[in-house]
Design a protein around this motif. Structure first.
Motif, PDB file in Angstrom:
ATOM      1  N   ASN A   1      36.925  50.172  42.609  1.00  0.00           N
ATOM      2  CA  ASN A   1      37.250  49.587  41.460  1.00  0.00           C
ATOM      3  C   ASN A   1      38.147  50.289  40.808  1.00  0.00           C
ATOM      4  O   ASN A   1      37.370  51.197  39.873  1.00  0.00           O
ATOM      5  CB  ASN A   1      35.357  48.300  41.021  1.00  0.00           C
TER       6      ASN A   1
ATOM      7  N   HIS B   1      38.590  49.717  38.034  1.00  0.00           N
ATOM      8  CA  HIS B   1      38.132  49.346  36.209  1.00  0.00           C
ATOM      9  C   HIS B   1      36.934  50.559  35.847  1.00  0.00           C
ATOM     10  O   HIS B   1      37.291  51.483  35.404  1.00  0.00           O
ATOM     11  CB  HIS B   1      37.511  47.768  35.941  1.00  0.00           C
ATOM     12  N   ASP B   2      35.964  51.323  37.409  1.00  0.00           N
ATOM     13  CA  ASP B   2      35.054  51.934  37.267  1.00  0.00           C
ATOM     14  C   ASP B   2      36.364  53.562  36.675  1.00  0.00           C
ATOM     15  O   ASP B   2      35.872  54.376  36.136  1.00  0.00           O
ATOM     16  CB  ASP B   2      34.193  51.982  38.137  1.00  0.00           C
TER      17      ASP B   2
ATOM     18  N   ASP C   1      40.173  40.908  38.669  1.00  0.00           N
ATOM     19  CA  ASP C   1      40.243  41.421  39.603  1.00  0.00           C
ATOM     20  C   ASP C   1      40.388  43.415  40.136  1.00  0.00           C
ATOM     21  O   ASP C   1      41.517  42.902  40.073  1.00  0.00           O
ATOM     22  CB  ASP C   1      40.337  40.494  41.107  1.00  0.00           C
TER      23      ASP C   1
ATOM     24  N   TRP D   1      39.515  45.583  42.433  1.00  0.00           N
ATOM     25  CA  TRP D   1      38.888  45.894  43.522  1.00  0.00           C
ATOM     26  C   TRP D   1      40.406  46.141  44.616  1.00  0.00           C
ATOM     27  O   TRP D   1      41.270  45.470  44.548  1.00  0.00           O
ATOM     28  CB  TRP D   1      37.783  45.040  44.460  1.00  0.00           C
TER      29      TRP D   1
ATOM     30  N   ASP E   1      45.124  42.559  36.222  1.00  0.00           N
ATOM     31  CA  ASP E   1      45.153  41.949  37.891  1.00  0.00           C
ATOM     32  C   ASP E   1      46.777  41.259  38.387  1.00  0.00           C
ATOM     33  O   ASP E   1      46.462  40.086  37.609  1.00  0.00           O
ATOM     34  CB  ASP E   1      44.313  40.620  38.202  1.00  0.00           C
TER      35      ASP E   1
ATOM     36  N   ARG F   1      46.936  46.388  47.193  1.00  0.00           N
ATOM     37  CA  ARG F   1      45.297  46.573  46.984  1.00  0.00           C
ATOM     38  C   ARG F   1      44.815  46.688  48.653  1.00  0.00           C
ATOM     39  O   ARG F   1      44.167  47.358  48.377  1.00  0.00           O
ATOM     40  CB  ARG F   1      44.382  44.693  47.371  1.00  0.00           C
TER      41      ARG F   1
END
Length: 688
Positions: free
Chosen positions: A536, A538-539, A564, A566, A601, A678
């Motif tokens: 992810n 974001h993390d 999203d 991921w 996203d 992605r």
């Protein structure tokens, strides 16, 4: 059945009272019977001709009418001379058909026989004076035919001789055509203008003109389509055409002739076998029609000239082809002589046909030594064993061979020579392979350079190994010691600041080492290696920003994520991207403004952007911004980096099949945006 009574001999008798002009009336009354007998007798002599062939009877009826008219005056004291009673149309027409004078004389004699047989069959007995008139008329026709034939034949022979001389003296088609028309104008006095149009595809072009309107017609470069106007009609129908009033003919498309008031015109197609070569015209402003003798002369001259025209055009094309070949050979020779690479041409038996000096020197033989010899007779056996099978495969299959590298060891030289060859088939226009072309380059120097570069690369890898491993150990020790000192409670405020500087410097050195190692990997291996896993973004951004905030407590870092996050990426590489972009923003942004990190996203992609306020990046800097070793030129930024941070960011983005862009203005600041597809998990790994 009893035998037919033999014909009684003709008995001369004078006209009885009231029976004058008996022969004249008889000829008029029985003209068709006489003509029919004559045609049948002539057909029996020439069965290949049609009975209704018009030239056979076009002028005989008129001749019979003139004989009848003459017979009316047979007993007059003064009757017109025989030359006025008979014309010359018949014998000229027969001469046009190719008959000899003897054939024309036979036809006149046959006419006399048919008249006498008809007289006998009808029981009519002319007197001696009428018979004498008949014989005189027939004899006069025969004499006139022979004289006319001799005169016309002499005229044609002279004209044809002059045509042949004109052909021999002319260097090209146009000069021959001009001389040809001059000969025609001199041979046929009644001709006031003449021209020749030659075929060019589906059109006719005026190539020569003499007499009235000649210069004007040539000046306008006149052309006409086949089928259009009189010229096009003659070309399309391929038969002669005669006009008695050309200037008023609505089919005339040549305005020059119309303005000149031309009357008589005679046009014929120029044919060579079944091929149309062109059209020839002759015209007169005084006559309404040309005589048969002039038409015959014109056709004969043009028929002879057509052969010369075709030969001249073939000769011109041959000269043009030879000139083209000479130019091509000159260009080829120039190319062979000036080319810095070796070039040769061989036939199907692999014999050298041409070779330039460069390749001959590479072989160690002069150019003349190669010509006519095979590859195996010229090259060393070790080289011939390598090249000959490849050459034969190219000739047999018609497929070229490119970038063929091979080595050889010249006699008396222990060092190898290295070559790069390209071989291609030589084809004709039909596609037949008739030989082989070779382009050979001596790449010995390049191979030596490659060897040196490989050695340098190996040394660089060894140096990078030292930097990446041997320097990391003392650097880790410095970092660990600084961490322990930071936890000591006895440190003064100045000591704490000193320890923090040590920690920051060590961290910066660690980033520099990482960038250097990544640059070395990307430049040697063709890109940075990545190890994808489902993570992810974001993390990754959150943890990286937190670490940077701890190290830069005097600056404000903002993180904004949505949607999203991921995807299948290398987490360590993405953390490196975030760290390099944020560090770059901290270095170049204004200290009193925040650095903003955003993650958005975008469907099959995720967009990562880092923004800072400050001086914009100029266009000239943006053009080289992502090149390695580009650093800030002023201030602290000039000393805080080796100039690899943005280069590493770009390489990581490319390794993930993405890209990085920058947008920088005075009003909106500077924003770096990374587009990350992605992706998919690596083969053989659990997608998580």
């Amino acid at each position: 059945m009893r035998d037919q009574d033999p014909p009684q001999p003709l008995r001369p008798s004078g006209p009885e009272p009231g029976e004058s002009h008996r022969l004249a009336d008889f000829l008029r009354k029985h003209r068709e019977d006489i003509l029919s007998d004559w045609e049948h007798a002539l057909h029996a002599r020439h069965p290949e001709q049609r009975p209704d062939d018009s030239p056979l009877r076009d002028h005989i009826p008129e001749l019979l009418d003139r004989l009848a008219d003459a017979a009316e005056h047979v007993h007059d004291a003064q009757r017109p001379p025989m030359s006025q009673l008979l014309g010359d149309e018949h014998d000229l027409e027969r001469l046009v058909l190719g008959c000899e004078p003897g054939e024309v004389a036979f036809e006149y004699g046959l006419l006399r026989t048919c008249i006498l047989r008809t007289l006998e069959r009808k029981g009519h007995w002319p007197d001696f004076a009428e018979l004498e008139l008949l014989d005189e008329a027939i004899d006069h026709g025969i004499t006139r035919a022979v004289n006319n034939y001799a005169r016309v034949r002499e005229r044609m022979l002279q004209a044809l001789e002059r045509v042949s001389h004109a052909a021999l003296e002319s260097e090209d088609v146009d000069s021959f055509l001009r001389k040809l028309l001059k000969v025609l104008m001199e041979a046929a006095v009644a001709v006031d203008a003449s021209s020749i149009l030659l075929r060019e595809g589906d059109r006719l072009r005026v190539r020569a003109a003499e007499g009235l309107g000649a210069q004007e017609g040539l000046a306008i470069d006149y052309t006409i389509a086949i089928g259009e106007g009189i010229s096009g009609k003659v070309a399309a129908e391929r038969r002669p055409f005669s006009s008695r009033s050309v200037s008023s003919d609505p089919r005339l498309a040549y305005d020059v002739i119309r303005r000149l008031g031309v009357r008589a015109s005679y046009s014929i197609p120029l044919l060579h076998g079944e091929d149309l070569v062109g059209v020839a015209h002759m015209s007169s402003r005084t006559l309404f029609d040309f005589s048969e003798a002039d038409k015959l002369l014109f056709r004969t001259m043009m028929t002879r000239a057509t052969g010369f025209i075709v030969q001249a055009e073939l000769a011109e094309r041959e000269r043009a082809a030879r000139d083209e070949v000479r130019r091509a050979l000159a260009q080829l020779n120039t190319l062979l002589e000036a080319a810095p690479v070796g070039i040769s041409l061989m036939d199907r038996e692999l014999r050298f046909l041409r070779i330039n000096e460069t390749l001959a020197e590479l072989h160690g033989r002069p150019v003349d030594f190669h010509l006519g010899k095979t590859v195996r007779e010229v090259l060393p056996s070790r080289v011939a064993d390598i090249c000959e099978p490849i050459f034969r495969r190219v000739v047999d299959t018609g497929q070229p061979v490119s970038n063929h590298e091979f080595s050889s060891w010249p006699r008396g030289n222990t060092s190898a020579r290295h070559w790069l060859g390209n071989y291609y088939p030589v084809r004709t226009e039909s596609g037949e392979v008739v030989g082989l072309g070779c382009v050979v380059v001596d790449i010995t120097k390049q191979k030596e350079v490659e060897t040196e570069l490989r050695r340098s690369g190996e040394m660089r890898e060894q140096l990078i190994a030292v930097v990446g491993h041997d320097l990391r150990n003392p650097l880790n020790a410095i970092t660990a010691s600084a961490f322990l000192l930071r936890r000591t409670e006895e440190l003064s405020e100045g000591g704490v600041r000193a320890v923090e500087r040590i920690r920051n410097s060590a961290a910066r050195m660690a980033r520099m080492l990482t960038d250097i190692l990544d640059f070395a990997r990307s430049s040697i291996g063709g890109g940075l290696p990545v190890h994808r896993e489902r993570v992810n973004l974001h993390d990754i951004c959150r943890s990286t920003v937190e670490e940077l905030q701890v190290a830069n407590t005097d600056r404000r870092l903002e993180l904004d994520v949505e949607g999203d996050g991921w995807g299948y990426w290398d987490p360590d590489r993405l953390a490196q991207v975030v760290g390099n972009l944020v560090s770059n923003a901290l270095q170049h942004g204004r200290p009193d403004t925040p650095v903003r990190v955003k993650v958005r996203d975008a469907g099959p992609e995720v967009l990562l952007s880092v923004h800072n306020e400050g001086e914009p990046i100029g266009p000239e800097i943006q053009a080289v911004l992502f090149q390695p070793f580009r650093r800030g030129t002023t201030g602290k930024a000039a000393t805080r980096s080796v100039g690899l941070g943005l280069y590493i960011v770009q390489q990581v983005a490319h390794a993930h099949r993405g890209e990085v862009k920058v947008h920088s203005t005075q009003e909106h600041g500077t924003t770096f945006t990374v587009r990350l597809p992605r992706g998919l998990p690596e083969p053989g790994k659990d997608p998580g």
